[in-house]
Scaffold this active site. Structure first.
Site, short mmCIF file in Angstrom:
data_model
loop_
_atom_site.label_atom_id
_atom_site.label_comp_id
_atom_site.label_asym_id
_atom_site.label_seq_id
_atom_site.Cartn_x
_atom_site.Cartn_y
_atom_site.Cartn_z
N ASP A 27 0.83 -1.21 0.00
CA ASP A 27 0.00 0.00 0.00
C ASP A 27 0.87 1.27 0.00
O ASP A 27 2.00 1.25 0.49
CB ASP A 27 -0.92 -0.03 1.23
CG ASP A 27 -2.11 0.91 1.09
OD1 ASP A 27 -2.38 1.37 -0.04
OD2 ASP A 27 -2.76 1.19 2.11
N ASN A 29 1.22 3.46 -2.87
CA ASN A 29 1.71 3.92 -4.18
C ASN A 29 1.15 5.30 -4.53
O ASN A 29 1.87 6.15 -5.08
CB ASN A 29 1.29 2.95 -5.29
CG ASN A 29 1.95 1.59 -5.16
OD1 ASN A 29 2.90 1.43 -4.40
ND2 ASN A 29 1.42 0.61 -5.88
N HIS A 44 2.23 3.53 -8.91
CA HIS A 44 2.05 2.08 -9.13
C HIS A 44 3.25 1.50 -9.89
O HIS A 44 3.71 0.40 -9.60
CB HIS A 44 0.76 1.80 -9.90
CG HIS A 44 -0.47 2.18 -9.14
ND1 HIS A 44 -0.66 1.81 -7.83
CD2 HIS A 44 -1.56 2.91 -9.48
CE1 HIS A 44 -1.83 2.29 -7.41
NE2 HIS A 44 -2.40 2.95 -8.39
N LEU A 138 11.09 -20.57 -4.25
CA LEU A 138 10.14 -19.64 -3.63
C LEU A 138 8.82 -19.72 -4.38
O LEU A 138 8.81 -19.70 -5.61
CB LEU A 138 10.68 -18.20 -3.72
CG LEU A 138 9.73 -17.09 -3.25
CD1 LEU A 138 9.64 -17.06 -1.73
CD2 LEU A 138 10.18 -15.73 -3.77
C1 IPE Z 1 -5.36 -2.87 -0.21
O1 IPE Z 1 -5.07 -1.53 -0.38
C2 IPE Z 1 -5.32 -3.57 -1.53
C3 IPE Z 1 -4.00 -3.69 -2.14
C4 IPE Z 1 -2.87 -3.29 -1.62
C5 IPE Z 1 -3.99 -4.33 -3.42
P1 IPE Z 1 -6.20 -0.41 -0.55
O2 IPE Z 1 -5.51 0.88 -0.65
O3 IPE Z 1 -7.12 -0.80 -1.64
O4 IPE Z 1 -6.99 -0.56 0.84
P2 IPE Z 1 -7.95 0.48 1.59
O5 IPE Z 1 -8.92 0.97 0.57
O6 IPE Z 1 -7.09 1.59 2.11
O7 IPE Z 1 -8.56 -0.32 2.69
C1 IPE Z 2 -1.62 0.22 -3.33
O1 IPE Z 2 -1.39 1.59 -3.38
C2 IPE Z 2 -1.82 -0.37 -4.69
C3 IPE Z 2 -3.20 -0.81 -4.94
C4 IPE Z 2 -4.16 -0.82 -4.08
C5 IPE Z 2 -3.49 -1.27 -6.29
P1 IPE Z 2 -2.60 2.62 -3.32
O2 IPE Z 2 -2.97 3.00 -4.71
O3 IPE Z 2 -3.72 2.12 -2.48
O4 IPE Z 2 -1.89 3.84 -2.60
P2 IPE Z 2 -2.54 4.89 -1.63
O5 IPE Z 2 -3.19 4.13 -0.52
O6 IPE Z 2 -3.55 5.66 -2.42
O7 IPE Z 2 -1.41 5.74 -1.16
MG MG Z 3 -4.17 2.35 -0.52
#
Ligand code: IPE
Ligand code: IPE
Ligand code: MG
Length: 243
Positions: A27, A29, A44, A138
Site C-alpha cells: 500500500d 503507491n 504504481h 520460492l
Molecule cells: C489494499 O489496499 C489492496 C492492495 C494493496 C492491493 P487499498 O488501498 O485498496 O486498501 P484500503 O482501501 O485503504 O482499505
Molecule cells: C496500493 O497503493 C496499490 C493498490 C491498491 C493497487 P494505493 O494505490 O492504495 O496507494 P494509496 O493508498 O492511495 O497511497
Molecule cells: Mg491504498
C-alpha cells in the site's frame, strides 16, 4: 488439530525463526506519487519495480512463500483510467519479470478471480504460472482481483456443487477449497503505508498471522525494511491460544 511443534534443531541452526510464508499488503503507491506531484500511476509503476528486490530478499532469508496483494476485488471501484493502468501494468510486469523470476527459482501462482480479467491478461498469467511451475525455491503468490470474502464464497459454492457431506466439513476440507490449497497459512502479514487494517486480505488464512505495519510507502520499502520486519517477527512469541 495437530499440535504445532518446532523442529528440535531450530535453535541451533537459526538464531531467529524465519517465517515460512510472508504476505504483503503493498500500500501507499498513490501517496508516494502525490508526494512527488506525479500521477497515481507513476506510483504504481514505482511499486512494481520494488517486487524484484523483495523477491530477492525472500530467497536470501529462506522464506518459502511470498504472497503479494496487488489488486483487490474492491479496487474495481477506482477511476476507470487507474483500473485500466493497473491492468496494463500487471501485463507489463509479467512480460518483463517472468524470465528473471524463472531463473531465480520462483514458482509464480495466482490467487483471486481470474475469469473476470481480460482474456489476454488471463493468458499471460496462465503462461507465467505454467512456465515456472517446476520451480521450488520460492512460491510467489500474486493476489490479483483477490478478495477474502469472495474466496470464501467461491469455496462454499464449489463445496455445494461437489455435494460434500456437511458432517465431513472440517477446517482442512474447507481450506482445500480456498485458492491457497496446500500452502501454509501466512506467518507474517506486512502492511506498508501505515494503515492498520486487513482490507479483505486472506481472511481465513490470517487467523494466527503476526501483523507488522510500517509507515514506509510501498515503493520505498526495501531490503532493510524487509529485514526489520523479519527481525521483529523473530522476536514475537506465538502462542496459538496456549499459555
Ligand atoms: C489494499 O489496499 C489492496 C492492495 C494493496 C492491493 P487499498 O488501498 O485498496 O486498501 P484500503 O482501501 O485503504 O482499505
Ligand atoms: C496500493 O497503493 C496499490 C493498490 C491498491 C493497487 P494505493 O494505490 O492504495 O496507494 P494509496 O493508498 O492511495 O497511497
Ligand atoms: Mg491504498
Amino acid at each position: 488439530m495437530m499440535p504445532q511443534t518446532e523442529p528440535a534443531d531450530t535453535a541451533l541452526t537459526a538464531p531467529l525463526k524465519v517465517p515460512r510464508h510472508v504476505a504483503i499488503i503493498m500500500d501507499g503507491n498513490g501517496r508516494w506519487a502525490r508526494e512527488r506531484g506525479l500521477p497515481r500511476l507513476a506510483g504504481h509503476r514505482a511499486g512494481t519495480k520494488n517486487i524484484r528486490r523483495i523477491v530477492e530478499a525472500c530467497v536470501e532469508h529462506g522464506v518459502e512463500v511470498l504472497t503479494l496483494y496487488a489488486f483487490s476485488t474492491e479496487n474495481w471501484q477506482r477511476p476507470d483510467d487507474e483500473v485500466r493502468g493497473l491492468m496494463e501494468l500487471l501485463a507489463e510486469v509479467i512480460d518483463t519479470e517472468t524470465d528473471e523470476l524463472r531463473e531465480r527459482g520462483a514458482q509464480v501462482r495466482h490467487i483471486g478471480n481470474l475469469e473476470a480479467l481480460a482474456p489476454s491478461l488471463q493468458e499471460r498469467i496462465r503462461h507465467a504460472v505454467a512456465s515456472t511451475s517446476h520451480n521450488t525455491r520460492l512460491i510467489l503468490n500474486v493476489a490479483f482481483n483477490y478478495g477474502g470474502r469472495a474466496e470464501i464464497l467461491q469455496a462454499v459454492r464449489r463445496m455445494l456443487a461437489d455435494r460434500v457431506d456437511p458432517a465431513s466439513v472440517d477446517e482442512r476440507t474447507f481450506a482445500s477449497y480456498l485458492y491457497t490449497d496446500l500452502l501454509p497459512d501466512p506467518d507474517l502479514i506486512i502492511r506498508t503505508a501505515g494503515e492498520l487494517r486487513l482490507s479483505n486480505f486472506l481472511l481465513w488464512q490470517a487467523a494466527y498471522a503476526e501483523y507488522y505495519s510500517t509507515s514506509t510507502l510501498w515503493p520505498d520499502f526495501g531490503r532493510e525494511d524487509f529485514a526489520q520486519a523479519l527481525l521483529e517477527y523473530g522476536q514475537r512469541q506465538r502462542r496459538f491460544g496456549r499459555v
